[in-house]
Design a protein around this motif. Structure first.
Motif, mmCIF file in Angstrom:
data_model
loop_
_atom_site.group_PDB
_atom_site.id
_atom_site.type_symbol
_atom_site.label_atom_id
_atom_site.label_comp_id
_atom_site.label_asym_id
_atom_site.label_seq_id
_atom_site.Cartn_x
_atom_site.Cartn_y
_atom_site.Cartn_z
ATOM 1 N N VAL A 33 -48.135 13.374 0.795
ATOM 2 C CA VAL A 33 -47.762 13.871 -0.536
ATOM 3 C C VAL A 33 -47.181 15.278 -0.402
ATOM 4 C CG1 VAL A 33 -48.647 14.580 -2.787
ATOM 5 C CG2 VAL A 33 -49.414 12.422 -1.770
ATOM 6 N N GLU A 34 -47.845 16.120 0.363
ATOM 7 C CA GLU A 34 -47.340 17.489 0.578
ATOM 8 C C GLU A 34 -45.966 17.444 1.229
ATOM 9 O OE1 GLU A 34 -48.480 21.660 2.849
ATOM 10 O OE2 GLU A 34 -49.649 19.855 3.296
ATOM 11 N N TRP A 35 -45.822 16.623 2.252
ATOM 12 C CA TRP A 35 -44.543 16.518 2.967
ATOM 13 C C TRP A 35 -43.445 16.045 2.027
ATOM 14 C CZ3 TRP A 35 -45.980 13.674 8.148
ATOM 15 C CH2 TRP A 35 -46.948 14.407 8.827
ATOM 16 N N ALA A 36 -43.762 15.056 1.200
ATOM 17 C CA ALA A 36 -42.781 14.493 0.277
ATOM 18 C C ALA A 36 -42.362 15.512 -0.778
ATOM 19 C CB ALA A 36 -43.360 13.242 -0.388
ATOM 20 N N LEU A 37 -43.319 16.262 -1.298
ATOM 21 C CA LEU A 37 -42.995 17.268 -2.308
ATOM 22 C C LEU A 37 -42.085 18.352 -1.723
ATOM 23 C CD1 LEU A 37 -46.470 17.544 -4.055
ATOM 24 C CD2 LEU A 37 -44.346 16.733 -5.112
ATOM 25 N N TYR A 62 -43.401 9.300 10.882
ATOM 26 C CA TYR A 62 -44.337 9.348 9.758
ATOM 27 C C TYR A 62 -43.654 9.877 8.501
ATOM 28 C CZ TYR A 62 -48.582 9.897 7.074
ATOM 29 O OH TYR A 62 -49.527 9.800 6.089
ATOM 30 N N LEU A 63 -42.816 10.921 8.639
ATOM 31 C CA LEU A 63 -42.093 11.404 7.463
ATOM 32 C C LEU A 63 -41.159 10.322 6.944
ATOM 33 C CD1 LEU A 63 -41.438 13.599 5.412
ATOM 34 C CD2 LEU A 63 -39.643 14.388 6.972
ATOM 35 N N ASN A 64 -40.516 9.598 7.845
ATOM 36 C CA ASN A 64 -39.615 8.526 7.421
ATOM 37 C C ASN A 64 -40.353 7.493 6.562
ATOM 38 O OD1 ASN A 64 -36.944 7.301 7.483
ATOM 39 N ND2 ASN A 64 -37.969 5.661 8.602
ATOM 40 N N LYS A 65 -41.595 7.208 6.909
ATOM 41 C CA LYS A 65 -42.406 6.286 6.110
ATOM 42 C C LYS A 65 -42.561 6.827 4.689
ATOM 43 C CE LYS A 65 -47.055 4.350 6.019
ATOM 44 N NZ LYS A 65 -48.377 4.371 6.629
ATOM 45 N N GLN A 66 -42.791 8.131 4.549
ATOM 46 C CA GLN A 66 -42.932 8.742 3.230
ATOM 47 C C GLN A 66 -41.592 8.713 2.481
ATOM 48 O OE1 GLN A 66 -46.167 9.206 2.878
ATOM 49 N NE2 GLN A 66 -46.287 8.895 5.082
ATOM 50 N N LEU A 67 -40.503 8.987 3.208
ATOM 51 C CA LEU A 67 -39.173 8.980 2.594
ATOM 52 C C LEU A 67 -38.811 7.584 2.098
ATOM 53 C CD1 LEU A 67 -37.315 11.231 5.197
ATOM 54 C CD2 LEU A 67 -38.235 11.922 2.962
ATOM 55 N N GLN A 68 -39.168 6.567 2.850
ATOM 56 C CA GLN A 68 -38.915 5.192 2.420
ATOM 57 C C GLN A 68 -39.707 4.866 1.153
ATOM 58 O OE1 GLN A 68 -36.619 3.146 3.536
ATOM 59 N NE2 GLN A 68 -35.973 4.537 5.158
ATOM 60 N N GLY A 98 -26.089 16.626 -2.988
ATOM 61 C CA GLY A 98 -24.915 15.850 -2.609
ATOM 62 C C GLY A 98 -24.821 15.551 -1.131
ATOM 63 N N GLN A 99 -25.719 16.072 -0.336
ATOM 64 C CA GLN A 99 -25.715 15.798 1.099
ATOM 65 C C GLN A 99 -26.825 14.814 1.430
ATOM 66 O OE1 GLN A 99 -25.715 19.072 3.870
ATOM 67 N NE2 GLN A 99 -24.823 20.454 2.355
ATOM 68 N N SER A 100 -26.482 13.845 2.272
ATOM 69 C CA SER A 100 -27.516 12.966 2.809
ATOM 70 C C SER A 100 -28.042 13.620 4.082
ATOM 71 C CB SER A 100 -26.930 11.595 3.141
ATOM 72 O OG SER A 100 -26.642 10.901 1.951
ATOM 73 N N VAL A 101 -29.346 13.686 4.188
ATOM 74 C CA VAL A 101 -29.991 14.342 5.320
ATOM 75 C C VAL A 101 -30.881 13.321 6.015
ATOM 76 C CG1 VAL A 101 -31.405 16.284 6.061
ATOM 77 C CG2 VAL A 101 -29.986 16.508 4.009
ATOM 78 N N THR A 102 -30.757 13.231 7.332
ATOM 79 C CA THR A 102 -31.542 12.255 8.082
ATOM 80 C C THR A 102 -33.019 12.623 8.072
ATOM 81 O OG1 THR A 102 -31.350 13.415 10.193
ATOM 82 C CG2 THR A 102 -29.609 11.805 9.645
ATOM 83 N N ALA A 103 -33.826 11.614 8.287
ATOM 84 C CA ALA A 103 -35.272 11.831 8.383
ATOM 85 C C ALA A 103 -35.582 12.780 9.533
ATOM 86 C CB ALA A 103 -35.996 10.500 8.571
ATOM 87 N N ALA A 104 -34.842 12.670 10.624
ATOM 88 C CA ALA A 104 -35.086 13.538 11.783
ATOM 89 C C ALA A 104 -34.859 15.008 11.426
ATOM 90 C CB ALA A 104 -34.193 13.135 12.946
ATOM 91 N N ARG A 105 -33.790 15.298 10.692
ATOM 92 C CA ARG A 105 -33.519 16.684 10.303
ATOM 93 C C ARG A 105 -34.539 17.177 9.288
ATOM 94 N NH1 ARG A 105 -28.021 17.877 8.413
ATOM 95 N NH2 ARG A 105 -28.493 20.002 9.033
ATOM 96 N N LEU A 106 -34.889 16.333 8.341
ATOM 97 C CA LEU A 106 -35.904 16.729 7.359
ATOM 98 C C LEU A 106 -37.239 16.992 8.049
ATOM 99 C CD1 LEU A 106 -34.937 14.220 4.545
ATOM 100 C CD2 LEU A 106 -34.748 16.722 4.413
ATOM 101 N N ALA A 107 -37.591 16.159 9.014
ATOM 102 C CA ALA A 107 -38.843 16.341 9.749
ATOM 103 C C ALA A 107 -38.800 17.604 10.604
ATOM 104 C CB ALA A 107 -39.125 15.111 10.616
ATOM 105 N N ALA A 108 -37.663 17.881 11.225
ATOM 106 C CA ALA A 108 -37.536 19.047 12.100
ATOM 107 C C ALA A 108 -37.724 20.351 11.328
ATOM 108 C CB ALA A 108 -36.178 19.036 12.793
ATOM 109 N N PHE A 109 -37.378 20.354 10.065
ATOM 110 C CA PHE A 109 -37.497 21.569 9.260
ATOM 111 C C PHE A 109 -38.918 22.113 9.290
ATOM 112 C CE2 PHE A 109 -37.658 24.081 5.332
ATOM 113 C CZ PHE A 109 -36.498 24.819 5.450
ATOM 114 N N TYR A 110 -39.918 21.228 9.270
ATOM 115 C CA TYR A 110 -41.325 21.640 9.299
ATOM 116 C C TYR A 110 -42.044 21.191 10.571
ATOM 117 C CZ TYR A 110 -40.797 22.750 4.343
ATOM 118 O OH TYR A 110 -40.393 23.277 3.145
#
Length: 158
Positions: A5-9, A38-44, A20-32
């Motif tokens: 929930v924290e990660w998704a928020l 696991y983040l991809n599971k939340q994104l899905q 307007g930009q699509s961002v991959t799960a890998a880049r979103l995960a790398a940010f933190y």
């Protein structure tokens, strides 16, 4: 409530600053520095709930599916943790001294009632706050955050 929930928020808030930009799960995960799978599971889960949209291909990734004003904190919690009540009365009074087999203890138990009332207050509060509200608060308290976030996503490749 699980850590997803924290990660998704946080992810939803960050996506507000790169609209307007699509961002991959890998880049979103790398940010933190989160595990991508696991983040991809939340994104899905967010995509299934209509909070994010997912695109495939070389320019694929995730972006908000609706305006941040239309995404409540409760929407995200329910997408990740499900709609079930946090407190689930098991009617243990039935097994205690003087317990009655025919009594619905979910309705008569004062603990069950108090927990249900507290959860309703919690859900009402979460539903009254949107991702846009969080974005606005962050921008007020930490004005460099949007620019720093955009810069990170513009320059870091994973």
């Amino acid at each position: 409530m699980n850590e997803g929930v924290e990660w998704a928020l946080h992810t939803c808030v960050n996506l507000c600053w790169i609209p307007g930009q699509s961002v991959t799960a890998a880049r979103l995960a790398a940010f933190y520095d989160l595990p991508t799978a696991y983040l991809n599971k939340q994104l899905q889960a967010l995509a299934r709930a209509g909070i994010l949209m997912s695109t495939t291909g070389p320019r694929g990734g995730f972006q908000l599916a609706r305006p941040p004003e239309k995404i409540t904190l409760l929407d995200v919690v329910v997408a990740i943790d499900g709609p079930e009540d946090a407190f689930r009365c098991q009617e243990i009074l039935r097994s205690g001294p003087g317990g009655q087999a025919r009594t619905n203890y979910r309705k008569t138990c004062l603990i069950s009632h108090s927990m249900r009332q507290a959860e309703m207050t919690w859900r009402k509060e979460l539903s009254s706050q949107s991702i846009a509200d969080i974005v606005q608060s962050v921008e007020h308290s930490f004005p460099k955050t949007p620019e720093d976030t955009r810069h990170w996503f513009d320059t870091i490749r994973t």
